[in-house]
Write an enzyme that holds these catalytic residues in place. Structure first.
Site, short mmCIF file in Angstrom:
data_model
loop_
_atom_site.label_atom_id
_atom_site.label_comp_id
_atom_site.label_asym_id
_atom_site.label_seq_id
_atom_site.Cartn_x
_atom_site.Cartn_y
_atom_site.Cartn_z
N GLU A 114 -67.61 -69.92 62.60
CA GLU A 114 -67.29 -71.44 63.34
C GLU A 114 -68.02 -71.47 64.66
O GLU A 114 -66.76 -70.95 65.33
CB GLU A 114 -66.25 -72.54 62.34
CG GLU A 114 -65.99 -73.77 63.41
CD GLU A 114 -65.15 -74.39 62.02
OE1 GLU A 114 -64.95 -75.55 62.71
OE2 GLU A 114 -64.25 -73.76 62.04
N GLY A 169 -56.58 -70.23 67.01
CA GLY A 169 -56.05 -69.91 66.54
C GLY A 169 -55.63 -69.29 65.12
O GLY A 169 -55.07 -68.74 63.97
N MET A 185 -59.49 -69.89 60.85
CA MET A 185 -60.40 -69.64 60.92
C MET A 185 -60.35 -70.15 58.74
O MET A 185 -59.51 -68.85 58.47
CB MET A 185 -61.40 -69.11 61.36
CG MET A 185 -62.70 -69.63 60.64
SD MET A 185 -63.35 -70.79 60.92
CE MET A 185 -64.14 -71.83 59.90
N ASN A 218 -62.35 -69.68 56.63
CA ASN A 218 -63.41 -68.85 55.93
C ASN A 218 -63.09 -69.22 54.76
O ASN A 218 -61.66 -69.40 54.26
CB ASN A 218 -63.53 -67.54 56.20
CG ASN A 218 -63.75 -67.75 57.14
OD1 ASN A 218 -64.83 -68.32 58.36
ND2 ASN A 218 -62.17 -67.50 57.55
N GLU A 251 -54.87 -74.43 57.92
CA GLU A 251 -55.79 -73.26 56.78
C GLU A 251 -55.95 -73.51 55.67
O GLU A 251 -57.25 -73.94 55.29
CB GLU A 251 -55.70 -72.48 57.64
CG GLU A 251 -56.25 -71.99 58.90
CD GLU A 251 -56.95 -73.04 60.31
OE1 GLU A 251 -58.43 -72.97 59.06
OE2 GLU A 251 -56.94 -73.22 60.98
N HIS A 275 -57.30 -76.76 54.92
CA HIS A 275 -58.89 -77.13 54.64
C HIS A 275 -59.75 -76.71 54.17
O HIS A 275 -60.65 -77.03 53.81
CB HIS A 275 -59.54 -76.49 55.92
CG HIS A 275 -59.42 -76.66 57.44
ND1 HIS A 275 -60.26 -78.10 57.91
CD2 HIS A 275 -58.93 -75.95 58.45
CE1 HIS A 275 -60.34 -78.37 58.57
NE2 HIS A 275 -59.93 -77.31 59.08
#
Length: 882
Positions: free
Chosen positions: A128, A268, A270, A272, A305, A308
């Protein structure tokens, strides 16, 4: 490295891809310098697209070694391969076809830390926003969703661990020295969510049983020997999963959830799909090495995260202009989680402090942009506090306007309607309208108009008529590209507080819409008249910071003190204390700049000491109340022609006066709030430590002696107390022998712990005064300094630039010149890091003329640097030319 292309991307130019990507099969043969990537991609032409249209794939510094069409070598006349793109022509009009492209990449040389890179022996990806195109040619945009199958082949001894997104399919040996692993992600995702990790790491394992009874394997991978320090992260993960089920009804959807902690990382963390990659500072913690703030950050970012998975992964962005749709919404969710885990008012105060210190300056300067921008030159530069933090505030306002039930209905519809979609802000807002019948057309301006609204308020009480008239006027300043603004829908929580501290009935009102405790400002000017008010009330407005605005409301010291003592909204109490302190601090700064004596308000000292000593209030809240507005807050309040040295002198004078007046109060707090027994990171214990350390700071100021801080350091059994005592010594007594000895002892004790050494660097980089620049230069020669590690650079160079006004804004401009040299040195290695550091100069025009001229000269030096990256070129141009 990509250098500046000058290409501007516009929201208005969006159109779907000409070709639909159906599936992705990737095979990686990992090698430190020659990794082979084979990508098998199945496409079909979108209906209605010109049959002659070519397939154009994105690349970034790629070398292609093979290209097949339906497993047959493609005629070179049918394609054009460049490092930045691959164009393929003469493709089928309607039937699906397969493209197989092979590229060779060098992970070891990838210092940008975007795409696939290798650091400290670990292969890692960061895709990203546009890093996947550094791995293979691809339609690298968020609206291209496909299912992925991944095969990883690597040396077995060096890389026993082979991870990717989704569920593990299996693995086996591959020749004498290698092995392979296969992964399949059944959920269509964009390329920015692809992840791969390979290497030799330790693991912490657990399980979580979902609300429908499925057992999910949880694994956190860290460097060997650091496994015990991942225990709190695992606990935070399980609490996040449970909370998301209970509050938002979201259940995890794979058989396994993994986190990998790495030390070299630009961000910080991600999100995924199924394989989150974290900067290890947001995973590793134990009492000896992590502060209470570290624990809170780990809890929040683990949650962010994980959340997300639904707000970002299952529902992703149609294009990068919609970034707030995943980031702002998910920040709101992690804020709510932390508020439920900890103290809601204290969490809200911390959020607003951060918003005002970081996002408000962004909103009022050359980098201002809407929550949903309409153009960008480099998308990496739009991962901003406006998108994240203001985006969260916009979501919070929707919840305020619609109420808890209405907000839940809208979110439920959003999840139901757009699961598996690449969506837009308009899609999101429409779900709330359709679910509740609300008209959010005017409210949606919050997504489209940049700048911080300014609301001016006046009140008139008519005793004879028993009415209170509250007149409000809103104004939104001009920002780059947006000179004229429309009135916003601003929801303001409010209360009318009587003499005895009770809230008065404010239900009889004319002049505008009021729902429950929310006043809705929708016009440029409005007057709300409250009837049946038998005595003059004190007005508490924008309680809980219900709208991200600046509020200009001239209230007397007595009214502010009344709110500070009686308001049931503890955020409003803190805000009243802040509103009492800022005028005193700005007057002190002006007096210092004029060379005049600094006067300190007795009423401010009285209210601060009263709150500090009030054992009915939670310690964490009292610690926040005692943390006076920062030098940056004062500079923002002054508005321009700022002299950082004068601001520092003025604020110090106020601190000294408060410390001396309250010495007995602080001594009692210091003794009373010692946290005994084994360390616990729980909110109550952290609050007691925060209050005691605030008392330590004020006592050290009052006594003018390093002895107490040195004793506190020697007695400390946790990093919170160690680092605070060290900060007091370094910042208050930089020349004392105790300070030098303690800095040396800290360095020796934690020489093998990079995350703790980051604190050591940051504490020294933020020592006030012009002399700190030379100290920073000397620290760069330390064997501990690693210019290739983003955490280390941020801890030293970033701390000087963002958190040391007197050190960075030296009158002679030497720190600006040093900073320009650092930006030009970092940029070729890591453009993202360089660009983010460069934003420290975004407010240079607010400085007094001599400093402003020297800051501009430094920016011009950067602007004229050779081969600037797109990232840095974009930031420097906007800062200079707005």
């Amino acid at each position: 490295m990509r250098t500046d292309t000058g290409r501007i991307v516009h929201l208005a130019d969006y159109r779907p891809t000409d070709f639909v990507l159906e599936r992705v099969d990737l095979t990686f043969e990992l090698d430190p310098t020659e990794t082979k990537v084979e990508a098998r991609l199945i496409f079909h032409r979108r209906e209605g697209v010109d049959p002659a249209a070519p397939l154009v794939l994105d690349g970034d510094d790629l070398t292609m070694t093979s290209l097949l069409f339906d497993q047959i070598e493609m005629d070179p006349a049918r394609y054009t391969a460049l490092p930045e793109s691959l164009e393929i022509r003469d493709l089928p009009e309607s039937t699906p076809f397969e493209i197989t492209v092979v590229t060779m990449i060098n992970p070891e040389a990838n210092t940008q830390l975007m795409g696939l890179y290798r650091s400290n022996g670990i292969y890692c990806t960061q895709c990203e926003a546009e890093g996947f195109r550094r791995i293979t040619y691809f339609p690298d945009r968020p609206d291209v969703l496909a299912v992925y199958t991944i095969n990883i082949i690597a040396d077995k001894a060096a890389n026993p661990l082979l991870l990717s997104n989704g569920n593990f399919l299996g693995g086996a040996g591959f020749g004498p020295d290698k092995h392979f692993a296969a992964w399949f992600d059944p959920h269509p995702k964009p390329s920015y969510l692809f992840a791969l990790v390979a290497g030799d790491l330790g693991v912490v394992e657990d399980t979580f049983t979902t609300m429908t009874g499925r057992e999910v394997a949880l694994k956190i991978y860290v460097e060997h020997g650091k496994e015990p320090r991942a225990a709190y992260a695992m606990d935070a993960l399980k609490r996040s999963m449970k909370w998301d089920e209970e509050v938002f009804g979201r259940e995890y959807d794979l058989d396994i959830f993994m986190i990998v902690a790495v030390s070299n990382f630009n961000m910080g963390a991600m999100e995924n799909k199924g394989l989150n990659i974290f900067n290890d500072k947001y995973v590793l913690a134990d009492p000896e090495t992590a502060t209470d703030q570290d624990y809170a950050n780990i809890e929040a970012i683990i949650a962010h995260e994980y959340f997300h998975n639904w707000t970002g992964n299952r529902i992703t962005c149609r294009d990068w202009f919609q970034l707030c749709l995943k980031e702002g919404l998910t920040v709101y969710r992690d804020h709510e989680f932390s508020a439920d885990m900890r103290s809601r008012p204290v969490k809200r105060i911390a959020e607003v402090r951060h918003l005002r210190s970081e996002q408000f300056p962004e909103d009022s300067g050359p980098l201002a942009h809407p929550v949903r921008p309409t153009k960008y030159r480099e998308i990496n530069n739009f991962y901003t506090t406006t998108v994240y933090e203001k985006g969260s505030e916009v979501t919070r306002m929707i919840a305020t306007i619609l109420g808890r039930d209405g907000f839940k209905k809208g979110m439920d519809l959003y999840f139901e309607r757009h699961d598996g979609d690449a969506s837009t802000v308009e899609d999101f807002v429409k779900c709330f309208e359709d679910a509740t019948g609300a008209d959010l057309n005017q409210f949606a301006l919050w997504y489209h108009q940049a700048g911080t609204p300014q609301v001016t308020v006046s009140s008139v009480y008519d005793a004879a008529a028993s009415t209170l008239s509250l007149s409000l006027e809103q104004m939104l300043p001009a920002t780059p590209g947006q000179p004229n603004k429309e009135p916003m829908h601003i929801p303001l929580r409010f209360a009318l507080i009587g003499d005895n501290g009770a809230e008065l009935d404010a239900s009889i009102v004319t002049g505008g819409k009021v729902t429950a405790d929310v006043l809705h400002l929708t016009e440029r000017s409005q007057t709300f008249v409250f009837s049946g008010i038998s005595s003059r009330p004190v007005v508490s407005l924008n309680r809980g910071f219900s709208a991200p605005i600046t509020l200009h409301f001239e209230q007397s010291e007595a009214d502010l003190a009344h709110i500070a003592r009686h308001d049931s909204d503890h955020f409003a109490r803190w805000q009243a204390i802040t509103d009492s302190a800022l005028p005193v601090l700005t007057k002190a700064a002006r007096a210092a700049q004029a060379g005049e004596p600094v006067a300190v308000s007795a009423s401010l000292v009285d209210i601060l000491l009263t709150v500090a000593a009030d054992e009915e209030l939670e310690p964490a809240f009292r610690a926040q109340a005692l943390a006076l507005p920062s030098e940056s807050d004062i500079a923002r309040e002054l508005g321009g022609d700022n002299d950082p040295d004068a601001i520092h002198v003025g604020r110090e004078a106020v601190l000294v006066a408060l410390a001396k007046a309250g010495a007995s109060v602080f001594a009692a707090l210091y003794d009373r709030h010692a946290v005994t027994g084994a360390f616990s990171p729980d909110a109550a214990s952290a609050g007691r430590r925060a209050l005691r350390n605030a008392a330590l700071t004020f006592l050290s100021i009052a006594e003018g002696d390093p002895k107490r801080a040195a004793e506190a350091y020697a007695a400390a059994n946790n990093m919170t107390d160690l680092s605070q005592a060290l900060s007091v010594l370094a910042h208050r007594f930089p020349e004392a022998k105790e300070t030098a000895a303690t800095l040396q002892a800290f360095e020796a004790r934690f020489a093998d712990n990079p995350l703790v050494l980051d604190k050591w660097f940051a504490i020294q980089a933020t020592i006030p005064g012009a002399q700190t620049l030379e100290h920073v230069r000397s620290l760069m020669a330390s064997p501990h300094y690693a210019a290739g590690n983003p955490n280390r650079v941020r801890s030293l160079i970033g701390s000087l630039a963002f958190s040391n006004p007197t050190g960075f804004h030296r009158k002679d401009g030497a720190a600006y010149s040093f900073f320009a040299d650092q930006i030009l040195d970092i940029d070729p290695r890591n453009p993202q890091l360089a660009a983010r550091l460069l934003t420290a100069l975004r407010s240079w025009r607010m400085l007094e003329s001599s400093r402003a001229d020297k800051a501009r000269q430094a920016l011009v030096t950067i602007e004229r640097g050779p081969n600037l990256s797109t990232d840095v070129r974009d930031i420097v141009d906007r800062i200079l030319k707005a």
